[in-house]
Design an enzyme around this catalytic site. Structure first.
Site, PDB file in Angstrom:
ATOM      1  N   SER A  60       0.809  -1.221   0.000  1.00 24.73           N
ATOM      2  CA  SER A  60       0.000   0.000   0.000  1.00 24.73           C
ATOM      3  C   SER A  60       0.838   1.265   0.000  1.00 24.73           C
ATOM      4  O   SER A  60       0.292   2.362  -0.081  1.00 24.73           O
ATOM      5  CB  SER A  60      -0.913  -0.002   1.233  1.00 24.73           C
ATOM      6  OG  SER A  60      -0.163   0.166   2.406  1.00 24.73           O
ATOM      7  N   THR A 119      -2.568   2.852   2.982  1.00 18.85           N
ATOM      8  CA  THR A 119      -1.840   4.110   3.160  1.00 18.85           C
ATOM      9  C   THR A 119      -1.278   4.059   4.559  1.00 18.85           C
ATOM     10  O   THR A 119      -1.787   3.311   5.386  1.00 18.85           O
ATOM     11  CB  THR A 119      -2.836   5.295   3.070  1.00 18.85           C
ATOM     12  OG1 THR A 119      -3.345   5.376   1.757  1.00 18.85           O
ATOM     13  CG2 THR A 119      -2.235   6.620   3.468  1.00 18.85           C
ATOM     14  N   THR A 127       1.564   7.016   0.594  1.00 11.22           N
ATOM     15  CA  THR A 127       0.732   5.960  -0.005  1.00 11.22           C
ATOM     16  C   THR A 127       1.137   5.672  -1.444  1.00 11.22           C
ATOM     17  O   THR A 127       1.753   6.517  -2.108  1.00 11.22           O
ATOM     18  CB  THR A 127      -0.754   6.414  -0.007  1.00 11.22           C
ATOM     19  OG1 THR A 127      -1.598   5.311  -0.369  1.00 11.22           O
ATOM     20  CG2 THR A 127      -0.996   7.537  -0.996  1.00 11.22           C
ATOM     21  N   ARG A 139      -3.616   9.967 -11.466  1.00  7.64           N
ATOM     22  CA  ARG A 139      -4.557  10.206 -10.370  1.00  7.64           C
ATOM     23  C   ARG A 139      -3.800  10.565  -9.088  1.00  7.64           C
ATOM     24  O   ARG A 139      -2.816   9.945  -8.715  1.00  7.64           O
ATOM     25  CB  ARG A 139      -5.398   8.950 -10.127  1.00  7.64           C
ATOM     26  CG  ARG A 139      -6.407   9.053  -8.962  1.00  7.64           C
ATOM     27  CD  ARG A 139      -5.878   8.449  -7.682  1.00  7.64           C
ATOM     28  NE  ARG A 139      -6.913   8.324  -6.644  1.00  7.64           N
ATOM     29  CZ  ARG A 139      -6.672   7.955  -5.388  1.00  7.64           C
ATOM     30  NH1 ARG A 139      -5.439   7.689  -5.001  1.00  7.64           N
ATOM     31  NH2 ARG A 139      -7.642   7.873  -4.516  1.00  7.64           N
ATOM     32  N   THR A 153      -6.867   7.387   6.189  1.00  4.84           N
ATOM     33  CA  THR A 153      -6.678   6.317   5.214  1.00  4.84           C
ATOM     34  C   THR A 153      -8.058   5.952   4.671  1.00  4.84           C
ATOM     35  O   THR A 153      -9.070   6.204   5.325  1.00  4.84           O
ATOM     36  CB  THR A 153      -6.053   5.060   5.850  1.00  4.84           C
ATOM     37  OG1 THR A 153      -6.873   4.633   6.944  1.00  4.84           O
ATOM     38  CG2 THR A 153      -4.653   5.330   6.364  1.00  4.84           C
ATOM     39  N   GLY A 154      -8.090   5.328   3.509  1.00  3.18           N
ATOM     40  CA  GLY A 154      -9.368   4.957   2.913  1.00  3.18           C
ATOM     41  C   GLY A 154      -9.611   5.756   1.652  1.00  3.18           C
ATOM     42  O   GLY A 154      -8.692   6.360   1.098  1.00  3.18           O
TER      43      GLY A 154
HETATM   44  N1  ASP Z   1      -6.315   7.342   0.815  1.00  9.86           N
HETATM   45  C1  ASP Z   1      -5.569   6.632  -0.197  1.00  9.86           C
HETATM   46  C2  ASP Z   1      -5.866   7.232  -1.527  1.00  9.86           C
HETATM   47  O1  ASP Z   1      -7.028   7.464  -1.824  1.00  9.86           O
HETATM   48  C3  ASP Z   1      -5.827   5.188  -0.267  1.00  9.86           C
HETATM   49  C4  ASP Z   1      -6.035   4.453   1.014  1.00  9.86           C
HETATM   50  O2  ASP Z   1      -5.802   4.956   2.077  1.00  9.86           O
HETATM   51  O3  ASP Z   1      -6.463   3.309   0.979  1.00  9.86           O
HETATM   52  O4  ASP Z   1      -4.959   7.396  -2.305  1.00  9.86           O
END
Ligand code: ASP
Length: 346
Positions: free
Chosen positions: A87, A198, A216, A226, A249-250
């Site tokens: 990640s 992340t 991340t 992106r 995160t997310g």
């Molecule tokens: N927040 C991160 C992103 O959208 C991904 C993650 O935390 O899972 O790049």
């Protein structure tokens, strides 16, 4: 006045050897403003759950007198440099073209400074490059090829970040884009690991100084170019030395629209406890979610977490759906704690 180019070149010359030769994340001097962090706190470091090893390292360094940002960047470097963690950094899952593109940002409370990189290729420690942007330029954010060139000028070593394991996952993902393609003969049951992940880490020192960092590889298989929330100051992380810090995160797309980390710190400023500030931020994210991402029960189909520390050392973590944990290290040692969830179990 030296030109910007001369400045960068001499800064690079002065620091290249040290960046390459020093242990990753070793301290660099900051011009700390007297009184900016005044006030005793319970030192604490918190992170997303993949930061369990990192919070311990960062906490030990902060207690020994290290700068909070240097300490937490050293903490997240462990995950960035771990090829098994898909990640972040080395071994991160790639974009749709099979290229690993990394995002990171950091904030240093005592000096009220920030740095960020987006879509950075070939450099395993984007958190350190974000800090170099903060330390050695008059800018906050560099992206893409410019960020890569800057990193190399600053002495970071380029390397191939796509591990064989992540390349195989990418091949499986690509093979299944169109079932009639039969591009590769993969069994449809082959599981592809989680496509998000992340690391965010936030710290408070005994002197009440605060810092935050998020790094991340972003959403796996993303459209090349992106940029997620992690490198966006105020979304992926935010720090105000008078109040506290927060990070996330997310699903980054959900966070960017809510300026989540900034909002969480603002809720702290208004007097909410850290976990409450995180939950209120999640409520705002839900309120900002488009209909296509809402399930029949009225809940977002995605998940997202916030991790919040207050200047006095109180901390908390919150998640939309139950299950997520976060890492904490304080005088009781390093451990995982449960995030409070906005929704009950599905
Ligand atoms: N927040 C991160 C992103 O959208 C991904 C993650 O935390 O899972 O790049």
């Amino acid at each position: 006045m030296p030109s910007r180019r001369e400045f960068l070149t001499s800064a690079a010359a002065a620091s290249a050897a040290s960046i390459v030769a020093r242990p990753v994340g070793a301290a660099t001097p900051h011009a700390v403003e007297v009184g900016a962090g005044a006030g005793a706190a319970r030192p604490v470091v918190i992170a997303s759950s993949n930061g369990l090893r990192g919070v311990k390292l960062a906490y030990d360094r902060i207690v020994a007198g290290a700068d909070t940002l240097d300490a937490i960047i050293a903490g997240v470097n462990i995950t960035e440099l771990d090829p098994e963690d898909q990640s972040v950094g080395l071994g991160g899952l790639p974009n749709a073209d099979g290229v690993v593109q990394l995002d990171a940002s950091c904030m240093h409370g005592p000096t009220r400074r920030a740095g960020a990189v987006g879509c950075l290729e070939d450099i395993a420690t984007p958190s350190l490059v974000a800090k170099a942007v903060m330390d050695y330029t008059d800018h906050i954010m560099l992206v893409g090829e410019g960020a890569r060139r800057f990193a190399i000028e600053m002495g970071f070593r380029p390397q191939n970040l796509l591990t064989e394991r992540s390349r195989q996952d990418w091949l499986r993902w690509r093979a299944r884009l169109n079932p009639t393609d039969a591009r590769l003969d993969y069994d449809g049951d082959v599981a592809i690991r989680s496509t998000t992940g992340t690391i965010n880490m936030n710290a408070v020192s005994a002197g009440g100084d605060i810092s935050s960092v998020t790094t991340t590889s972003g959403m796996a298989w993303k459209v090349p170019g992106r940029v997620g929330d992690s490198p966006i100051v105020g979304a992926g992380q935010y720090c105000d030395n008078l109040v506290g810090a927060a990070g996330s995160t997310g699903r980054g797309e959900a966070n960017i629209k809510a300026c989540g980390a900034f909002l969480a710190v603002e809720f702290l400023r208004q007097g909410l406890a850290p976990a409450q500030a995180a939950l209120k931020t999640l409520e705002r994210i839900v309120a900002m979610t488009e209909a296509r991402l809402i399930d029949p029960q009225g809940r977002p189909r995605f998940d997202i977490q916030f991790y919040v520390v207050a200047k006095d050392g109180r901390y908390g973590g919150a998640t939309l759906h139950p299950g997520a944990e976060f890492a904490v290290c304080d005088d009781r040692g390093a451990r995982l704690e449960k995030c409070v969830a906005l929704y009950p179990a599905r």
